[in-house]
Design a protein around this motif. Sequence first.
Motif, PDB file in Angstrom:
ATOM      1  N   SER A  32       0.527  -0.929  -0.204  1.00 16.58           N
ATOM      2  CA  SER A  32       0.034  -0.326   0.050  1.00 16.58           C
ATOM      3  C   SER A  32       0.484   0.883   0.433  1.00 16.58           C
ATOM      4  O   SER A  32      -0.395   3.054   0.157  1.00 16.58           O
ATOM      5  CB  SER A  32      -0.753  -0.048   1.629  1.00 16.58           C
ATOM      6  OG  SER A  32      -0.047  -0.365   2.744  1.00 16.58           O
ATOM      7  N   VAL A  33       1.804   0.694   0.607  1.00 19.45           N
ATOM      8  CA  VAL A  33       3.306   2.308   0.059  1.00 19.45           C
ATOM      9  C   VAL A  33       2.737   2.971  -0.964  1.00 19.45           C
ATOM     10  O   VAL A  33       3.225   4.261  -0.687  1.00 19.45           O
ATOM     11  CB  VAL A  33       4.915   2.265   0.490  1.00 19.45           C
ATOM     12  CG1 VAL A  33       5.395   1.293  -0.032  1.00 19.45           C
ATOM     13  CG2 VAL A  33       5.160   3.467   1.340  1.00 19.45           C
ATOM     14  N   HIS A  34       3.005   2.670  -1.966  1.00 15.00           N
ATOM     15  CA  HIS A  34       2.786   3.078  -3.462  1.00 15.00           C
ATOM     16  C   HIS A  34       1.558   4.191  -3.703  1.00 15.00           C
ATOM     17  O   HIS A  34       1.879   5.630  -4.336  1.00 15.00           O
ATOM     18  CB  HIS A  34       2.663   2.106  -4.369  1.00 15.00           C
ATOM     19  CG  HIS A  34       4.170   1.278  -4.617  1.00 15.00           C
ATOM     20  ND1 HIS A  34       5.461   2.277  -5.006  1.00 15.00           N
ATOM     21  CD2 HIS A  34       4.444   0.510  -4.226  1.00 15.00           C
ATOM     22  CE1 HIS A  34       6.482   1.156  -5.109  1.00 15.00           C
ATOM     23  NE2 HIS A  34       5.807  -0.305  -4.476  1.00 15.00           N
ATOM     24  N   LEU A  35       0.638   3.509  -3.214  1.00 16.15           N
ATOM     25  CA  LEU A  35      -0.807   3.976  -3.198  1.00 16.15           C
ATOM     26  C   LEU A  35      -1.000   5.491  -2.266  1.00 16.15           C
ATOM     27  O   LEU A  35      -1.428   6.101  -2.321  1.00 16.15           O
ATOM     28  CB  LEU A  35      -1.782   3.467  -2.906  1.00 16.15           C
ATOM     29  CG  LEU A  35      -2.194   1.674  -3.558  1.00 16.15           C
ATOM     30  CD1 LEU A  35      -3.629   1.180  -3.050  1.00 16.15           C
ATOM     31  CD2 LEU A  35      -2.567   2.391  -4.745  1.00 16.15           C
ATOM     32  N   VAL A  36      -0.436   4.771  -1.363  1.00 22.36           N
ATOM     33  CA  VAL A  36      -0.500   6.432  -0.043  1.00 22.36           C
ATOM     34  C   VAL A  36       0.724   8.004  -0.811  1.00 22.36           C
ATOM     35  O   VAL A  36       0.882   8.962  -1.088  1.00 22.36           O
ATOM     36  CB  VAL A  36       0.532   6.490   1.144  1.00 22.36           C
ATOM     37  CG1 VAL A  36       0.467   7.373   2.162  1.00 22.36           C
ATOM     38  CG2 VAL A  36      -0.032   4.970   1.670  1.00 22.36           C
ATOM     39  N   GLU A  37       2.256   7.006  -1.409  1.00 20.83           N
ATOM     40  CA  GLU A  37       3.063   7.960  -2.309  1.00 20.83           C
ATOM     41  C   GLU A  37       2.386   8.916  -2.926  1.00 20.83           C
ATOM     42  O   GLU A  37       2.118   9.808  -3.466  1.00 20.83           O
ATOM     43  CB  GLU A  37       4.069   7.290  -2.639  1.00 20.83           C
ATOM     44  CG  GLU A  37       5.547   6.870  -1.895  1.00 20.83           C
ATOM     45  CD  GLU A  37       6.173   6.203  -2.449  1.00 20.83           C
ATOM     46  OE1 GLU A  37       7.023   5.844  -1.401  1.00 20.83           O
ATOM     47  OE2 GLU A  37       6.334   5.387  -3.572  1.00 20.83           O
TER      48      GLU A  37
END
Length: 212
Positions: free
Chosen positions: A29-34
């Motif tokens: 999910s880190v890419h979505l947050v970025e």
Amino acid sequence: MEGLYQQTNKQVHEVQSYMGHLETSDKESVHLVENEIQARIDNIFSNLERLEILSSKEPPNKRQSAKLRVDQLKYDVQHLQTALRNFQHRRYLREQQERQREELLARTFTTNDSDTTIPIDETLQFNESLQSAHRGMDELIGSGTNILAGLRDQRVTLKGTHKKILDVANMLGLSNTVMRLIEKRAFQDKFFMLGGMAVTCLIMFLVVQYLT
């Protein structure tokens, strides 16, 4: 102007709060947050361009104060943009190191074959070269980040300057021909700026590809 300023200021605080989710997000999910943070930052930059135009139209006794408030917002969002890029860079290096560690662990070595040796010196030399390449990438990406931030600032400044020139030209009653020349020059400056950004990104990409 006041309504847009309050809205933009609220968005800056929301992004500051949202940045805390980066460290706690998992790999999936880190890419979505970025991406969400970057979209919010881009929207703030768009609002800042409008605020700069509106601040130039404020009464003379309020204009300087309005400009200072807009500049403070600009400083805050540029700081957030730099923090996001630094996090993405650290994540990229961390993921790269994890992949390299997994590749090393996946290798099989045999000691019974007299013709087989484990190239310890070569591996150490490779790791030293890799660390040196990482340091070079850090410096290059940091320099590129500063260049891109400077280009973005110049773009915002050019737009504000262009608007001020047009306002002054209207007051002085300059001819339409001169006005068109001014607009043409501003349009050309925009393409020069975009070209510089593209060349910088291309150089960074080629160096990263070469070093890795």
